[in-house]
Design a protein around this motif. Structure first.
Motif, short mmCIF file in Angstrom:
data_model
loop_
_atom_site.label_atom_id
_atom_site.label_comp_id
_atom_site.label_asym_id
_atom_site.label_seq_id
_atom_site.Cartn_x
_atom_site.Cartn_y
_atom_site.Cartn_z
N GLU A 1 -13.26 8.23 63.51
CA GLU A 1 -15.18 8.00 63.31
C GLU A 1 -16.03 7.70 64.72
N THR A 2 -17.04 7.88 64.98
CA THR A 2 -17.93 7.78 66.16
C THR A 2 -18.71 6.33 65.61
N PRO A 3 -18.15 5.24 66.96
CA PRO A 3 -18.47 4.02 66.40
C PRO A 3 -19.96 4.07 66.38
N ARG A 4 -20.56 5.16 67.26
CA ARG A 4 -22.18 4.75 66.28
C ARG A 4 -22.27 4.97 65.14
N TRP A 5 -21.70 6.17 64.40
CA TRP A 5 -21.99 5.75 63.44
C TRP A 5 -21.67 4.75 62.13
N LEU A 6 -20.24 4.50 62.85
CA LEU A 6 -19.99 3.05 61.67
C LEU A 6 -20.72 1.47 62.20
N PHE A 7 -21.43 1.55 63.63
CA PHE A 7 -22.35 1.09 63.33
C PHE A 7 -23.25 0.53 62.48
N LYS A 8 -23.98 1.43 62.17
CA LYS A 8 -25.29 1.64 61.33
C LYS A 8 -24.29 1.48 59.78
N ARG A 9 -23.64 2.21 60.02
CA ARG A 9 -23.58 2.22 57.78
C ARG A 9 -22.41 0.95 57.89
N LYS A 10 -22.06 0.60 58.92
CA LYS A 10 -20.51 -0.48 58.16
C LYS A 10 -20.24 -1.56 59.07
N GLY A 11 -21.05 -1.56 60.23
CA GLY A 11 -21.45 -2.97 61.36
C GLY A 11 -20.75 -2.95 62.76
N ARG A 12 -20.66 -3.91 63.28
CA ARG A 12 -20.27 -4.06 64.53
C ARG A 12 -18.53 -4.15 64.64
N GLU A 13 -18.08 -5.13 63.31
CA GLU A 13 -16.17 -4.70 63.17
C GLU A 13 -15.74 -3.82 63.07
N ALA A 14 -16.63 -2.31 62.69
CA ALA A 14 -15.17 -1.59 62.25
C ALA A 14 -16.05 -0.54 63.45
N ALA A 15 -17.33 -0.44 64.35
CA ALA A 15 -17.67 0.07 65.34
C ALA A 15 -17.03 -0.20 66.71
N GLU A 16 -16.69 -1.65 66.86
CA GLU A 16 -15.97 -2.44 67.43
C GLU A 16 -14.02 -1.86 67.25
N LEU B 1 -10.16 1.02 70.04
CA LEU B 1 -9.37 3.16 69.61
C LEU B 1 -9.55 4.20 71.02
N ILE B 2 -10.77 4.88 70.80
CA ILE B 2 -10.99 5.95 71.49
C ILE B 2 -10.57 5.52 72.68
N ARG B 3 -11.84 4.32 73.57
CA ARG B 3 -11.67 3.66 75.32
C ARG B 3 -10.34 3.57 75.45
N LYS B 4 -9.29 2.95 74.80
CA LYS B 4 -8.35 2.60 75.41
C LYS B 4 -8.76 0.68 76.10
N SER B 5 -9.00 0.37 75.13
CA SER B 5 -9.39 -0.71 76.02
C SER B 5 -9.94 -1.67 74.93
N ASP B 6 -9.76 -3.44 75.44
CA ASP B 6 -10.17 -4.55 74.54
C ASP B 6 -12.10 -5.16 75.16
N ASN B 7 -12.29 -4.45 75.94
CA ASN B 7 -13.67 -4.43 76.79
C ASN B 7 -14.75 -3.57 76.41
N VAL B 8 -14.99 -3.16 75.12
CA VAL B 8 -16.57 -2.32 75.14
C VAL B 8 -17.50 -3.73 73.99
N ASP B 9 -17.62 -4.45 74.56
CA ASP B 9 -18.72 -5.42 74.34
C ASP B 9 -20.12 -4.51 74.56
N ALA B 10 -19.58 -4.39 75.98
CA ALA B 10 -21.43 -4.10 76.55
C ALA B 10 -21.51 -3.00 75.67
N GLU B 11 -20.77 -2.06 76.11
CA GLU B 11 -21.05 -1.00 74.67
C GLU B 11 -21.23 -1.01 73.50
N LEU B 12 -20.91 -1.88 73.43
CA LEU B 12 -21.56 -2.06 71.89
C LEU B 12 -22.72 -2.85 71.44
N ASP B 13 -23.23 -3.52 72.56
CA ASP B 13 -24.47 -4.26 72.42
C ASP B 13 -25.42 -3.03 72.74
N ALA B 14 -25.15 -2.06 74.16
CA ALA B 14 -25.51 -1.20 74.06
C ALA B 14 -26.64 -0.35 72.73
#
Length: 570
Positions: A258-273, A278-291
């Motif tokens: 599922e798209t991280p933006r929808w997950l963040f809004k509906r299920k919170g940061r943990e699900a979006a992260e 998985l999509i970015r193939k990176s563990d360093n996604v905090d900056a995008e999640l903060d955005a």
């Protein structure tokens, strides 16, 4: 964990502590851009985009519904197998069913009109009334799955029932509505899903994947029609081949995140992260999640349709999205492919070949377009390619005026007047080349960018509803443009091309005046682009205002001098 993310209400209540919830939501929309100005997200890094590319490519298979059906319908209605099932021995004999369109049995003509019209009605219903509800309540993957189910069911209702029955024909027309609903949902969901998973630097290309599958489907449909036109089951086989696409999507969508933006809004940061890693193939996604978090806090909770239409900021944005879609259709692209076979059959005597040429140009021009969106930008392509489209229409219309003649004859045994167009071979070829120029520039710009732009200009809390409305406006205008054939008689072929040219010029002026560039801007920062884009700051507007401002200054100086002279007199 609650379904909605926790909002930092202190951002909104520090100065106005007693606002009601509806007022708070409205305030969050109107003032969201001010909060965005404190969060300019420029440090987000995208290392491995291949997963996002694959996901966007897969979801864009929904474009096959759109393109293939558009291409196949124009061909199957003239196939002998189609006439055998729905005209011969149903409304008339074989001779009457082979007459020119204007002389066909009236009830059969009505069936042909409904066959196309009800499909467009279904597209409108799917885009406006189904898409946003499913996408917001159940997620972006859910609406892609729903689109596949609807299209598969509708197409099955069209191709499997037997012919030779007026009662069965009602079922087939109902199937066209369901089929259209699937296409309407897919035209909404594919660019939305791609835009929400794409890295900023690839968002234009990935969102444009849908346009690539649309034009590929259009081209393949014309090729399939050419090979199956004389087969006893020709129209059914041509329509049925496309069922491969919805089957693939119905199975494959369960393996897509599922798209991280929808997950963040509906299920919170943990699900979006989890999804974003998985999509970015990176563990360093905090900056995008903060955005994403900043955007959600700035935008507030989900707003109602009423608030979408009564909030000035969102109403203006909605007007731009609807305008882009309506003007895309107004350029004449659908009539060119729907009636281009009829037009160039009368001009060159090669209707099917002409359509193959145009659909081939459309396909080849879309390939470089995928790489230009994020290099040259949306705005430049819309403006400069739009001017190229204007020139293409003008050349085609002018060549028809100077190189073709039209005579009118009575159709044997009827009172119908048939227009016969006679063009020199060179004039016909130049017209086809001019139309190919229009199609090429359209494929480079207005074809894909209308869908990309409208999917990325809205805040997350209104995006699904707003995109469903803008998509619906495209199908609504497409329904209106389906009647353009009726204008050929009063205006002439050249008049229709001149009309398309004028409408395309209006589209260029609209983009120049109201549409800021969104290339390279993260979705969460697009609000700021609109805040800084003012009509009065356009170069041409400034140039035109200079003489007026100079005149006003001179007028003010004269008035002041006269008043001083009057004072001296007294």
């Amino acid at each position: 964990m609650s379904d909605e993310p926790v909002m930092n209400t202190e951002l909104y209540t520090s100065d106005i502590p007693n606002e009601s919830e509806p007022q708070m939501r409205k305030m969050s929309i109107e003032n969201g851009s001010e909060i965005h100005h404190h969060h300019r997200h420029e440090n987000i890094q995208y290392k491995k985009p291949y997963v996002a590319v694959l996901l966007a490519a897969f979801s864009s298979l929904g474009g096959w519904f759109f393109g293939y059906d558009q291409g196949v319908t124009g061909g199957i209605v003239v196939m002998s197998s189609f006439k055998e099932d729905f005209c011969i021995d149903v409304y008339a004999n074989a001779t009457a069913c082979d007459l020119p369109v204007a002389a066909l049995p009236s009830e059969y003509r009505r069936f042909l009109v409904l066959f196309t019209l009800l499909y467009n009605v279904g597209c409108f219903l799917g885009a406006v009334f189904i898409s946003s509800f499913v996408a917001e309540r159940f997620g972006r993957r859910a609406i892609i799955f729903t689109a596949s189910i609807l299209f598969f069911s509708g197409t099955s209702m069209v191709i499997f029932p037997p012919g030779k029955s007026k009662g069965i024909m009602i079922l087939i027309l109902f199937g066209r509505i369901v089929e259209g609903m699937g296409v309407g949902c897919s035209s909404f969901s594919c660019p939305l899903y791609a835009s929400e998973i794409a890295p900023t630097n690839l968002r234009g290309m990935l969102s444009g994947f849908m346009q690539m599958t649309v034009v590929l489907g259009l081209f393949v449909a014309n090729v399939v029609n050419l090979f199956l036109k004389d087969h006893p089951l020709g129209w059914r086989l041509s329509n049925g081949i496309i069922l491969i696409a919805p089957l693939a999507i119905m199975i494959g969508i369960f393996f897509c995140p599922e798209t991280p933006r929808w997950l963040f809004k509906r299920k919170g940061r943990e699900a979006a992260e989890k999804s974003l890693k998985l999509i970015r193939k990176s563990d360093n996604v905090d900056a995008e999640l903060d955005a994403i978090n900043d955007a959600l806090q700035a935008e507030g909770n989900q707003v109602s349709v009423k608030e979408l239409f009564t909030t000035k900021k969102m109403l203006q944005r909605l007007g731009i999205g609807v305008g882009i879609h309506v003007l895309q259709q107004a350029t004449g692209i659908n009539p060119i492919f729907t009636f281009g076979g009829i037009i160039y059959q009368s001009i060159l005597g090669q209707g099917i070949i002409s359509l193959l040429v145009l659909s081939g140009v459309n396909l080849l021009s879309t390939i470089p377009a995928l790489f230009l969106f994020d290099r040259l930008g949306r705005r430049k392509l819309l403006v400069f390619c739009g001017l190229g489209m204007v020139i293409g229409h003008l050349i085609a219309a002018t060549i028809f005026v100077t190189g073709c003649t039209v005579t009118k004859n009575m159709v044997n045994g009827t009172t119908v007047v048939e227009e016969i167009v006679k063009c020199g071979k060179s004039s016909g070829i130049i017209m086809l080349v001019a139309t190919a120029i229009f199609v090429s520039f359209f494929a480079l710009s207005w074809g894909p960018i209308a869908w990309i732009y409208a999917a990325e200009i809205f805040p997350l809390n209104v995006r699904a509803r707003a995109v469903s409305i803008t998509t619906g406006s495209n199908w609504f205008m497409g329904t209106i443009m389906s009647y353009i054939l009726e204008l050929i008689s009063p205006l002439g072929i050249h008049g229709v091309f001149y009309l398309f040219s004028a409408l395309t010029l209006v589209a260029v002026i609209f983009v120049y005046s109201f549409c800021p560039e969104t290339r390279g801007v993260i979705l969460e920062d697009i609000d700021e682009q609109f805040e800084n884009f003012k009509f009065k700051d356009r170069t041409i507007v400034k140039f035109l205002r200079k003489p007026c401002e100079g005149s006003r200054k001179r007028s003010t100086k004269v008035n002041v001098t006269n008043e001083m002279d009057d004072d001296k007199r007294f």
